[in-house]
Write a protein that holds these residues in place. Sequence first.
Motif, mmCIF file in Angstrom:
data_model
loop_
_atom_site.group_PDB
_atom_site.id
_atom_site.type_symbol
_atom_site.label_atom_id
_atom_site.label_comp_id
_atom_site.label_asym_id
_atom_site.label_seq_id
_atom_site.Cartn_x
_atom_site.Cartn_y
_atom_site.Cartn_z
ATOM 1 N N TYR A 151 0.831 -1.200 0.000
ATOM 2 C CA TYR A 151 0.000 0.000 0.000
ATOM 3 C C TYR A 151 0.873 1.261 0.000
ATOM 4 O O TYR A 151 2.044 1.222 0.380
ATOM 5 N N TRP A 156 2.705 5.959 -4.779
ATOM 6 C CA TRP A 156 3.769 4.986 -5.011
ATOM 7 C C TRP A 156 5.152 5.610 -5.127
ATOM 8 O O TRP A 156 6.070 4.988 -5.649
ATOM 9 N N GLU A 180 -6.495 8.775 2.108
ATOM 10 C CA GLU A 180 -6.713 7.870 0.988
ATOM 11 C C GLU A 180 -5.471 7.006 0.804
ATOM 12 O O GLU A 180 -4.341 7.498 0.870
ATOM 13 N N GLU A 182 -3.715 3.689 -1.537
ATOM 14 C CA GLU A 182 -3.781 2.861 -2.740
ATOM 15 C C GLU A 182 -3.234 1.477 -2.403
ATOM 16 O O GLU A 182 -2.240 1.345 -1.688
ATOM 17 N N ARG A 184 -2.189 -2.443 -4.004
ATOM 18 C CA ARG A 184 -1.958 -3.344 -5.124
ATOM 19 C C ARG A 184 -1.422 -4.664 -4.576
ATOM 20 O O ARG A 184 -0.881 -4.712 -3.471
ATOM 21 N N PRO A 200 -3.240 -0.485 -9.251
ATOM 22 C CA PRO A 200 -3.651 -0.041 -7.913
ATOM 23 C C PRO A 200 -5.138 0.302 -7.859
ATOM 24 O O PRO A 200 -5.760 0.667 -8.850
ATOM 25 N N SER A 202 -7.797 2.487 -5.038
ATOM 26 C CA SER A 202 -7.734 3.386 -3.888
ATOM 27 C C SER A 202 -9.011 3.334 -3.058
ATOM 28 O O SER A 202 -10.081 2.970 -3.554
#
Length: 206
Positions: A151, A156, A180, A182, A184, A200, A202
Amino acid sequence: MRIQISLSFRKGTYGEIGEFCQNVISKTDGVKTYSKLQAQVTIVKPLLTTYEGAVLAAMNGGKLLTQAKLQAKNNLLDGMEDLAVLTKVYAEGVASYVTDAGFLLKKKGVRRNQPLPQPELDYLKRGILSGTIVGEVKKLPPGVNEIGIKYSYDGWVTEQNGTYSTGKKFVLEGLDVKREVEIRVCYHGTFQRKSDDSLPMSIFVL
């Protein structure tokens, strides 16, 4: 040690599903060892009651009653899978924590050596506890032992390792609230194989 919980209960008959779920509840509800599971057990208990009532009512036949039985079954199985995921998280590698709760350990998968496909996230949703989210991937191909979850809060630029899951569902805890994030994931398989990361997705954490 990483353990894997079998989700084979999803494939049982209506009677087998009810018996399995009742057994898990009887072994975890109000039991001090499983105090961290109580919130989800409290959710599952009425789902089981509704399921048992729907199964009984559908014995008289009728399309609407059959549809209600199927919906009750799906709701119960989803709740039980969430409970299985939490059980795996709090087991911290102790297999007896899983089996004493009534769940079964998953048998080792077939060894394969072909490349693993890129996973695809199905959904993310906020969990019961603050700072917790639940997610699921769309598929768990043969040869995949687990999925790794990462995350990021900054698109990223930096990323953090979250957790691992042996099923399609996973739980991330201890996330920053009112932000927030994200998510993956990637597949981990036999022969030390690892897939590309998913795209990803969110979600705003409460």
